[in-house]
Scaffold this motif. Structure first.
Motif, mmCIF file in Angstrom:
data_model
loop_
_atom_site.group_PDB
_atom_site.id
_atom_site.type_symbol
_atom_site.label_atom_id
_atom_site.label_comp_id
_atom_site.label_asym_id
_atom_site.label_seq_id
_atom_site.Cartn_x
_atom_site.Cartn_y
_atom_site.Cartn_z
ATOM 1 N N GLY A 65 0.828 -1.212 0.000
ATOM 2 C CA GLY A 65 0.000 0.000 0.000
ATOM 3 C C GLY A 65 0.859 1.257 0.000
ATOM 4 N N MET A 66 1.882 1.271 0.861
ATOM 5 C CA MET A 66 2.773 2.438 0.925
ATOM 6 C C MET A 66 3.445 2.658 -0.435
ATOM 7 N N ALA A 67 3.995 1.567 -0.990
ATOM 8 C CA ALA A 67 4.752 1.700 -2.246
ATOM 9 C C ALA A 67 3.847 2.213 -3.364
ATOM 10 N N SER A 68 2.622 1.685 -3.414
ATOM 11 C CA SER A 68 1.718 2.067 -4.494
ATOM 12 C C SER A 68 1.314 3.543 -4.363
ATOM 13 N N THR A 69 1.017 3.977 -3.122
ATOM 14 C CA THR A 69 0.632 5.387 -2.930
ATOM 15 C C THR A 69 1.812 6.315 -3.229
ATOM 16 N N ILE A 70 2.996 5.936 -2.748
ATOM 17 C CA ILE A 70 4.161 6.814 -2.959
ATOM 18 C C ILE A 70 4.441 6.972 -4.462
ATOM 19 N N LYS A 71 4.212 5.886 -5.207
ATOM 20 C CA LYS A 71 4.422 5.965 -6.656
ATOM 21 C C LYS A 71 3.468 7.004 -7.272
ATOM 22 N N LEU A 72 2.218 6.995 -6.818
ATOM 23 C CA LEU A 72 1.266 7.980 -7.371
ATOM 24 C C LEU A 72 1.623 9.404 -6.942
ATOM 25 N N ILE A 73 2.065 9.547 -5.679
ATOM 26 C CA ILE A 73 2.466 10.896 -5.229
ATOM 27 C C ILE A 73 3.622 11.397 -6.107
ATOM 28 N N ASP A 74 4.593 10.509 -6.357
ATOM 29 C CA ASP A 74 5.734 10.895 -7.204
ATOM 30 C C ASP A 74 5.247 11.338 -8.584
ATOM 31 N N GLU A 75 4.298 10.577 -9.127
ATOM 32 C CA GLU A 75 3.797 10.911 -10.472
ATOM 33 C C GLU A 75 3.076 12.251 -10.470
ATOM 34 N N TYR A 145 -2.720 16.911 -3.982
ATOM 35 C CA TYR A 145 -2.661 15.508 -4.405
ATOM 36 C C TYR A 145 -3.895 15.141 -5.233
ATOM 37 N N LEU A 146 -5.076 15.473 -4.717
ATOM 38 C CA LEU A 146 -6.302 15.108 -5.436
ATOM 39 C C LEU A 146 -6.401 15.866 -6.764
ATOM 40 N N GLU A 147 -6.064 17.145 -6.716
ATOM 41 C CA GLU A 147 -6.104 17.918 -7.972
ATOM 42 C C GLU A 147 -5.114 17.341 -8.981
ATOM 43 N N GLY A 148 -3.958 16.930 -8.478
ATOM 44 C CA GLY A 148 -2.939 16.355 -9.361
ATOM 45 C C GLY A 148 -3.400 15.033 -9.954
ATOM 46 N N LEU A 149 -4.070 14.207 -9.137
ATOM 47 C CA LEU A 149 -4.594 12.936 -9.673
ATOM 48 C C LEU A 149 -5.571 13.228 -10.809
#
Ligand code: FAD
Length: 318
Positions: A65-75, A145-149
């Motif tokens: 879960g951590m790895a997957s979220t951090i990947k999206l934050i990075d993106e 974060y949400l706006e970026g997604l």
């Protein structure tokens, strides 16, 4: 091209949309009458770490879960050029005897157990207590974060309609990610809680996130911080005094909080299983899936489960 509708633009809906757009060739339309992050996701105080809960037990699929979220934050950060998270670690003060016994067990998972002296060296104003230092912990800034997604989804071709989702007629598949308003059967016992948080102005920003009974997180504006959060019965009338009481709660372990100026009270509704905390991802009819029940762990699970749901949807369309 196959058409997929997603109802709800919180963490669950946006993560599912983005993973769908990354993995396959489907036309994705997002619906939300309250805009991007208009539900609980927009008021989240941003804690992301593998040991939530009173006893700091390691969560199910914590690393994934951590790895997957951090990947999206990075993106998100790479795409928008905006900082979407404070990666300064989380210090979790052990107040009760049980916590002093339980927290040191997290050391085998990359955390450190700090004696009182070390805590006071790092945060001189904190109440004297030993603490669990979680260097991998972070605070996600909800708005950027949400706006970026959403910007990433839009860039990959998604469409957004600022309206409630009504009909699945013109879609091949539908995902209902409507938080506590997601329709569900009575087979699973669920619990909704109202949560309030405060946005405050602090005198001196902390370089880390502080967690105890309540938490103090930085916000994207270095002059502001967030105090979280209440767990209330949603049937009771909304009482903003409960949010203001958070100041006293945080001041019990970080006394300068008494002097914070309150700028805003935020309210949202969490939904989770009554027993256990695994979110619910399930198919409810031939073309409809639900993804909800993230409770207080939305940041830990939205990307991981959104990714596997996206894979399942694309397999179904094949
Ligand atoms: C005060 C507070 C603090 C929190 N702090 C943290 C934290 O520190 N860390 C953490 O991990 N989690 C935290 N949480 C929990 C986290 O916010 C949730 O787990 C997460 O936001 C759930 O995301 P979601 O997408 O399932 O729901 P939501 O964000 O609620 O999204 C559901 C969306 O569906 C929309 N919707 C409803 N009906 C329809 C319809 N008919 N058609 C279309 N759209 C519809 C709503 O407008 C809403 O935007 C906190 C929650 C609260 C309330």
């Amino acid at each position: 091209m196959k058409k997929i509708a997603i109802a709800g633009c919180g963490l669950a809906g946006l993560a599912t949309a983005l993973h769908l757009l990354k993995q396959g060739n489907a036309a994705v339309t997002l619906f939300d009458p309250h805009g991007i992050g208009g539900g609980a996701s927009g008021v989240s105080t941003g804690l992301l770490h593998p040991f939530p809960g009173r006893l700091a037990l390691r969560s199910w699929q914590a690393d994934e879960g951590m790895a997957s979220t951090i990947k999206l934050i990075d993106e998100v950060e790479a795409f928008t050029g905006r900082t979407a998270a404070h990666r300064g670690g989380i210090l979790r003060l052990a107040i009760t005897e049980q916590q002093k016994k339980d927290f040191p067990q997290c050391v085998e998972f990359g955390c450190q157990w700090w004696p009182v002296e070390k805590v006071l060296e790092q945060v001189p104003e904190a109440t004297a207590a030993p603490a669990l230092w979680m260097p991998q912990g972070m605070t996600v800034y909800s708005k950027p974060y949400l706006e970026g997604l959403w910007q990433l989804c839009q860039h990959k071709g998604a469409e957004f309609r600022k309206e409630a989702f009504h009909s699945s007629e013109s879609f091949d598949l539908v995902v209902l990610a409507m938080g506590f308003q997601t329709p569900h059967s009575s087979d699973i016992a669920l619990k909704t809680t109202r949560g309030q948080a405060l946005l405050c102005r602090w005198k001196k920003p902390l370089p880390l996130t502080l967690l105890s009974q309540g938490h103090l997180t930085p916000s994207e504006d270095p002059l502001h911080c967030q105090l979280g959060s209440t767990y209330e019965d949603p049937q009771t009338p909304l009482d903003t005094q409960k949010a203001f009481d958070l100041k006293g709660k945080i001041a019990a372990f970080y006394p300068p909080a008494k002097e914070f100026d309150v700028l805003e009270t935020r309210v949202g509704y969490r939904i989770a299983r009554q027993h256990g905390y695994r979110p619910i991802v399930s198919q409810i009819d031939m073309k409809t899936w639900v993804f909800f029940g993230l409770g207080s762990r939305g940041l830990l699970y939205h990307s991981l489960l959104g990714e596997s749901l996206a894979r399942g949807l694309l397999d179904q369309l094949d």
